[in-house]
Design a protein around this motif. Sequence first.
Motif: not given
Lengths: 277, 267
Positions: A173, A177-178, A182, A186, A190-191, A194-195
Amino acid sequence: MKKLKEVVITLIFPILFLIMWQILSIRIDNHMILPELQRVIGILLEPRQSLIGIGSLFWNIYISLMRVLIGYGMAIILGVPLGIMIGCSRKIEKLLSGFLNLFRPIPPLAWVPLVLAWFGIASIATVVGVTSGKLYTLLNNLKLSMLFIIFMGAFFPILTNTIFGIKGVQKTLVDSVLTLGANKWHVLLKVLLPASMPSILTGLKIGLGVAWMCLVSAEMLPGSIAGVGYLITHAYQVTRIDIVITGIVTISLIGIFFEGIFRFIEKKFFKWQSMSR
Amino acid sequence: MKEIIRLREVNKTFTSEKGHNIEALQDINLSIEESQFICLLGPSGSGKSTLLRLMAGLMDASEGEVEVMGKSIKKPISEASMVFQEYSLLPWRNIIDNVAFGLEVRKVPKKEGYAIARNILGKFGLEGFEKNYPYELSGGMQQRAAIARAMAVSPEILYMDEPFGALDAHTRLQMQQELISFWLKDKRTIVFVTHSVEEAIFLGTRIIVMSSRPGRIIEDFQIDLPYPRDRWSGKFGHYFNRLMDLMNGKSSITEEYSEVYNQCNNL
């Protein structure tokens, strides 16, 4: 129809329990050992009446809730960010986890003598310097010793579950996003957050449960003149067992209410967690 | 053709928890030209995924230089994106929010980002699934969404790390077909990691074969077959046999011998 059946099934034992209670209380016929059901229900139904000179049920619940929420709030403010930092960085983990693990096995109650020696009957009112008025009545009830015990109870479940949540985030994940552009913030916002939210929420739920459990013991500390825990011990001293039981029932009901809030949040916002894999 | 990726004398060594050094990549020299479909083929442990991660900037080389688009690479760059084997979609975001992620972090206005994402979802046959969550989609559709997400930022280079490895055989063939027809229209550089010989021949314009422990490039050649490729043609079979022999270490006796010798030394 099926729902109705489920409700009936879950109610069987509570109702049997209440019936047993009523039968026993009539047989024993001594309200100093086991009061009748209606005495307890009577107090619960009139939560505003003053009890044995220490205020109403409502007032005592209010004071208890404030104590728990402040101690618990402190545990969240410290536990969640610290857990995130430890979960994200090996270095910080090495630096802190050994130290923190020294304190984790200590039952919150074991701190009582030390906490009394340190804080005595100092309260938030002492700290902020309020000496009179309505605010004083509230703040003076928030003894530092109690807040500390509640904090200690809630802190470690919150901390360990946050660490566990952050560490359990799938590496793909973060990598994915990297590669989508991100940056570090971020990734965090964003990861990672929330995860690990379901796990953090579990920590918050357990933490609140423990904080609530620590309350009674905290409210037995000197300087306590209100709160559900105090209500129970004080009622015992004047042999008002009906009030003792009312206090216990109140603690249980509020605990169930907290649990319900968390369950609602989990169901509403974290459906993905139970459905993914 | 223009060179887009270049690796010089690249070595990558991992240190295990017990402190042993494990050589994952050894003496990698490689030049990749743009608009090519490159397949990195090798058995597990051959460092092909490591090589891909180096190019993507998710990892640093222990020695040597990795240049992408003329610049030495230290972290992921905005001109490239990547598709992983599985579980790379954010499970708490619906499909359109997943696909728009790269645009979101690039500060593309939300409306515009959604428009781009919707358009690309259409291209990948995912219209109507915008509001669904990843767990509501099949493995194949999840991977389609992951590819759409990587394409939404219009990268120059698309890295793919065994993207169809977790799919069932039928879906896998279908996805290969779709990817090829997409690439034929689009012709951007793809670096595709796989351990399937047949997948590599079906997709790649060029195949780079790697051996394991340490990971080295043992063969590098063009596939001269027109698209769409026919798995049952004689030429396909010819490539297949040649690659199978290579993968089994039959290409050269010395290679096999040194491999065995190395393994004995490690014991």
